[in-house]
Design an enzyme around this catalytic site. Structure first.
Site, mmCIF file in Angstrom:
data_model
loop_
_atom_site.group_PDB
_atom_site.id
_atom_site.type_symbol
_atom_site.label_atom_id
_atom_site.label_comp_id
_atom_site.label_asym_id
_atom_site.label_seq_id
_atom_site.Cartn_x
_atom_site.Cartn_y
_atom_site.Cartn_z
ATOM 1 C CG HIS A 5 -4.068 -1.864 -0.284
ATOM 2 N ND1 HIS A 5 -4.662 -0.619 -0.354
ATOM 3 C CD2 HIS A 5 -3.658 -2.005 0.993
ATOM 4 C CE1 HIS A 5 -4.597 -0.040 0.828
ATOM 5 N NE2 HIS A 5 -3.988 -0.849 1.670
ATOM 6 C CE LYS A 17 -6.953 -1.485 3.634
ATOM 7 N NZ LYS A 17 -5.924 -2.424 4.064
ATOM 8 C CB SER A 23 -0.937 -0.005 1.200
ATOM 9 O OG SER A 23 -0.189 -0.017 2.394
HETATM 10 C C1 LIG Z 1 -5.683 -2.755 5.495
HETATM 11 C C2 LIG Z 1 -5.004 -4.050 5.555
HETATM 12 C C3 LIG Z 1 -5.415 -5.017 6.481
HETATM 13 C C4 LIG Z 1 -6.464 -4.745 7.508
HETATM 14 O O1 LIG Z 1 -7.732 -4.790 6.919
HETATM 15 P P1 LIG Z 1 -8.993 -4.305 7.784
HETATM 16 O O2 LIG Z 1 -10.140 -4.960 7.108
HETATM 17 O O3 LIG Z 1 -9.034 -2.830 7.719
HETATM 18 O O4 LIG Z 1 -8.791 -4.810 9.178
HETATM 19 C C5 LIG Z 1 -4.780 -6.246 6.459
HETATM 20 N N1 LIG Z 1 -3.790 -6.503 5.598
HETATM 21 C C6 LIG Z 1 -3.367 -5.600 4.701
HETATM 22 C C7 LIG Z 1 -2.272 -5.951 3.745
HETATM 23 C C8 LIG Z 1 -3.958 -4.336 4.655
HETATM 24 O O5 LIG Z 1 -3.528 -3.429 3.769
#
Ligand SMILES: *Cc1c(COP(=O)(O)O)cnc(C)c1O
Length: 397
Positions: free
Chosen positions: A214, A244, A186
């Site tokens: 992502h 997301k 990210s």
């Molecule tokens: C954002 C993210 C998470 C966490 O996801 P949530 O649903 O917000 O808890 C886990 N792993 C990665 C790689 C992320 O970018």
């Protein structure tokens, strides 16, 4: 009074953070998330969300969420292992499995919880996990929780992965070996090299685990990074988030039926924490439906990503090596990066500075997350503001 102990512990630390300018204050959004958000009464062009497809305030998702609330109520009532599963959770999981081209899927309350639950349900202290050095915090925590030995591999360096895998195999010390990586990173927007990973995994007998938070909703027609490479049957565990691109909250693990059966009896956040609300499940089902039938959103997301990258690169900004709509603008110096982001805010653009320790020292950046619901006009405003501030702060000529 125990609260004196707490105060003695917290006060100097909070003060130290404040003195160093490292205390992070959290802005308040006075309305929904979207391409435009309101903070302190100001309308800002929002480039800070992971709401890639604009689903977080989508009318159709809201309608389904309201209908599910009417039908099922606001909460599931208890953990699924005790009080049963609601039909809508089963529908969501079937939909996710179909979407990911796997036998089965299991939903968790967050992507973070997926990593807590899945890694520790599969890996034990007799095993080792090879982990990309830039993996997400929840992967790092999930690995720790499992008790397995963690072996770091250099970021996206396949020679290093091969070296670590070879050493671990030859040591004969571990029962199982697993490789874990983000699908899309990210901070830089680079994509995991899944074809090479699969090759190395086959050579050394590694389990493969892709956290595609992502990549889901962004790559592979929305189905994610693994689908993007056409390797859905080669990856043992795929993690996705519903928070997301899907716009709501929650996460899921997709894989074989056996894997999902095991997680339903061993993944602790599934066993001991109440499931997603019916409203969330319904909204997520609708989001996947829309993605499947309306590829226009994805096209718009990628067009906007390309447009913004091109615009910033043309001005002379360093936008790194992103392969996805994530658009970092690398400024370098930490203070200057923070100043840049503050000036953007004053000019009506909401894009956060990301500095050490989240990224290496000297690579401070403003990270821009364009979405499918940004208009070209909005992005033109953003590019003009970047030009103005870039010149003002001598980041560009
Ligand atoms: C954002 C993210 C998470 C966490 O996801 P949530 O649903 O917000 O808890 C886990 N792993 C990665 C790689 C992320 O970018």
């Amino acid at each position: 009074m125990t609260n004196n102990i707490l105060q003695a512990f917290l006060e100097p630390q909070l003060q130290a953070l404040q003195d160093k300018g490292l205390y992070n204050t959290i802005d308040t959004m006075e309305g929904p998330n979207g391409a435009i958000i309101k903070i302190n009464g100001m309308d800002l062009i929002n480039l800070s969300s992971n709401n890639y497809l604009g689903f977080s305030n989508d009318a159709r998702l809201k309608e389904k969420a309201i209908a599910a609330t009417e039908a099922y109520g606001v909460g599931a009532g208890a953990v699924r292992t005790i009080n049963g599963t609601m039909t809508i959770h089963n529908v969501l999981e079937a939909k996710l499995a179909e979407f990911k081209h796997t036998e089965a899927a299991i939903a968790f309350q967050s992507g973070f919880n997926c990593n807590m639950g899945a890694i520790s349900a599969i890996m034990t202290k007799n095993d080792a996990i090879i982990s990309d050095e830039l993996n997400h915090a929840s992967i790092i925590d999930g690995c720790r929780l499992s008790g397995a030995k963690v072996l770091r591999a250099k970021h996206q360096d396949m020679d290093d992965l091969r070296r670590v895998a070879k050493e671990a195999t030859e040591s004969g010390r571990y029962e199982k070996l697993m490789y874990i990586t983000d699908g899309v990173f990210s901070m830089d927007g680079d994509i995991a090299k899944i074809p090479e990973i699969v090759e190395i995994a086959e050579e050394f007998g590694l389990l493969t685990y892709i956290d595609d938070a992502h990549g889901s909703g962004v790559l592979g027609g929305g189905a994610g990074t693994v689908k993007h490479f056409g390797l859905s049957d080669k990856i043992d565990l795929q993690i996705g988030t519903l928070s997301k691109a899907i716009g709501a909250v929650g996460g899921y693990v997709a894989g074989s039926q056996q894997l999902i059966d095991w997680l339903k009896v061993r993944a602790r956040p599934f066993l001991f924490s109440t499931s997603l609300t019916p409203a969330t499940a319904a909204a997520c089902i609708e989001a996947i439906d829309i993605m499947e039938h309306d590829p226009e959103r994805l096209t718009k997301l990628w067009d906007n990503g390309t447009y913004l990258k091109q615009g910033l690169a043309n001005l002379g900004f360093d936008i790194g090596h992103s392969e996805t709509p994530i658009t970092p603008c690398i400024i370098g110096d930490e203070k200057l990066t923070q100043q840049f982001s503050c000036r953007l805010f004053e000019e009506g653009v909401y894009a956060k500075s990301i500095v050490f320790p989240t990224v290496p020292k000297g690579t401070g950046r403003v990270r821009n997350m364009p979405t499918s619901v940004h208009t070209k006009e909005m992005l033109d405003v953003v590019i003009a503001v970047y030009e103005k501030i870039g010149k003002e702060l001598n980041v560009i000529n």
